[in-house]
Motif scaffolding. Structure first.
Motif, PDB file in Angstrom:
ATOM      1  N   UNK B  31       0.659  -1.181   0.009  1.00 36.58           N
ATOM      2  CA  UNK B  31      -0.053  -0.003  -0.615  1.00 36.58           C
ATOM      3  C   UNK B  31       1.529   1.186   0.060  1.00 36.58           C
ATOM      4  N   UNK B  33       0.540   6.015  -0.070  1.00 36.66           N
ATOM      5  CA  UNK B  33      -0.213   7.118   0.449  1.00 36.66           C
ATOM      6  C   UNK B  33       0.517   8.687  -0.115  1.00 36.66           C
ATOM      7  N   UNK B  50      -3.724   0.278  -2.935  1.00 36.43           N
ATOM      8  CA  UNK B  50      -3.225  -0.883  -2.881  1.00 36.43           C
ATOM      9  C   UNK B  50      -3.178  -1.108  -4.133  1.00 36.43           C
ATOM     10  N   UNK B  55      -8.098   3.141  -3.072  1.00 37.13           N
ATOM     11  CA  UNK B  55      -8.298   2.244  -2.392  1.00 37.13           C
ATOM     12  C   UNK B  55      -8.430   3.695  -1.221  1.00 37.13           C
ATOM     13  N   UNK B  56      -8.080   4.643  -1.219  1.00 36.07           N
ATOM     14  CA  UNK B  56      -8.632   6.344  -0.832  1.00 36.07           C
ATOM     15  C   UNK B  56      -8.631   6.602  -1.455  1.00 36.07           C
ATOM     16  N   UNK B  58      -9.743  11.089  -0.736  1.00 33.65           N
ATOM     17  CA  UNK B  58     -10.176  11.745   0.839  1.00 33.65           C
ATOM     18  C   UNK B  58     -10.298  13.035   0.207  1.00 33.65           C
TER      19      UNK B  58
END
Lengths: 112, 114
Positions: B31, B33, B50, B55-56, B58
């Protein structure tokens, strides 16, 4: 997500022990408590992580009471180089910590 | 042998330009970020990938487009840069079953939009 509350800043002198307490009243059963250190112009660096009781490594100790609603990072005999921002985070290891949320952190200033 | 490396370290550019920041990790983590740290030092997650899948996200403006060609790389492209985009951008990685070590962060890219 469990929210964390920690003091905005702390002052200390070289050679003293520093204890930074973090509150996390809404911690979930599968959440771990992790502390990071950030120096100016650098990314946060992992210090220590725990689930309950006490964890110690070469850098710090982490004390977690039985109810896990708070935790205390203990830095033994700080030096000037320990001046940094310290973040307390709560998150679940089994999700790869994907939803870790950084709070405001505690700015520690160590003086001679 | 830096674990998470990002380039460039500093980036100064004019409003309206398009720029990219690159990130690579050699930890074998699954993963990756992107985080943004603003002038008040708040560190906020922007994106998480991932194994090359988003997956995120924001609630980041769509001027920001992450791209992950493989699980060791996560690049951030920013279109039509605005003054408010000025910040330090950190890349990070973690393992799904982290074994207790959370994130590893890069050293950051300081973006200044003038």
């Amino acid at each position: 997500l469990a929210k964390t509350t920690q003091p905005i800043s702390m002052d200390s002198y070289e050679g003293q022990e520093v204890n930074i307490t973090c509150s996390h009243n809404n911690i979930a059963t599968n959440d771990y408590i992790t502390w990071y250190q950030q120096f100016p112009s650098q990314g946060p660096r992992f210090i220590i992580q725990g689930y309950k009781t006490k964890v110690t490594n070469e850098v710090a100790s982490l004390f977690i009471p039985a109810d896990r609603k708070s935790s205390t990072l203990s830095l033994p005999r700080v030096s000037l180089s320990d001046t940094a921002v310290y973040y307390c985070l709560v998150g679940a290891e089994n999700t790869g910590f994907q939803k870790l949320v950084f709070g405001t952190g505690t700015r520690l200033l160590v003086s001679p | 042998d830096t674990a998470v490396s990002q380039t460039p370290k500093y980036l100064v550019t004019q409003m309206g330009n398009d720029k990219s920041i690159k990130c690579e990790q050699n930890l074998g983590h699954d993963t990756m970020y992107w985080y943004k740290q603003d002038s008040k030092k708040f560190l906020k997650i922007m994106f998480s990938y991932n194994n090359k899948e988003l997956i995120i996200n924001e609630t980041v403006p769509n001027r920001f487009s992450p791209k992950s060609p493989d699980k060791a790389h996560l690049n951030l492209h920013i279109n039509s840069l605005e003054l408010g985009d000025s910040a330090v951008y950190f890349c990070a990685s973690s393992q799904e079953t982290a074994g207790g070590y959370g994130y590893t962060f890069g050293s950051g890219t300081r973006l200044t939009v003038v």
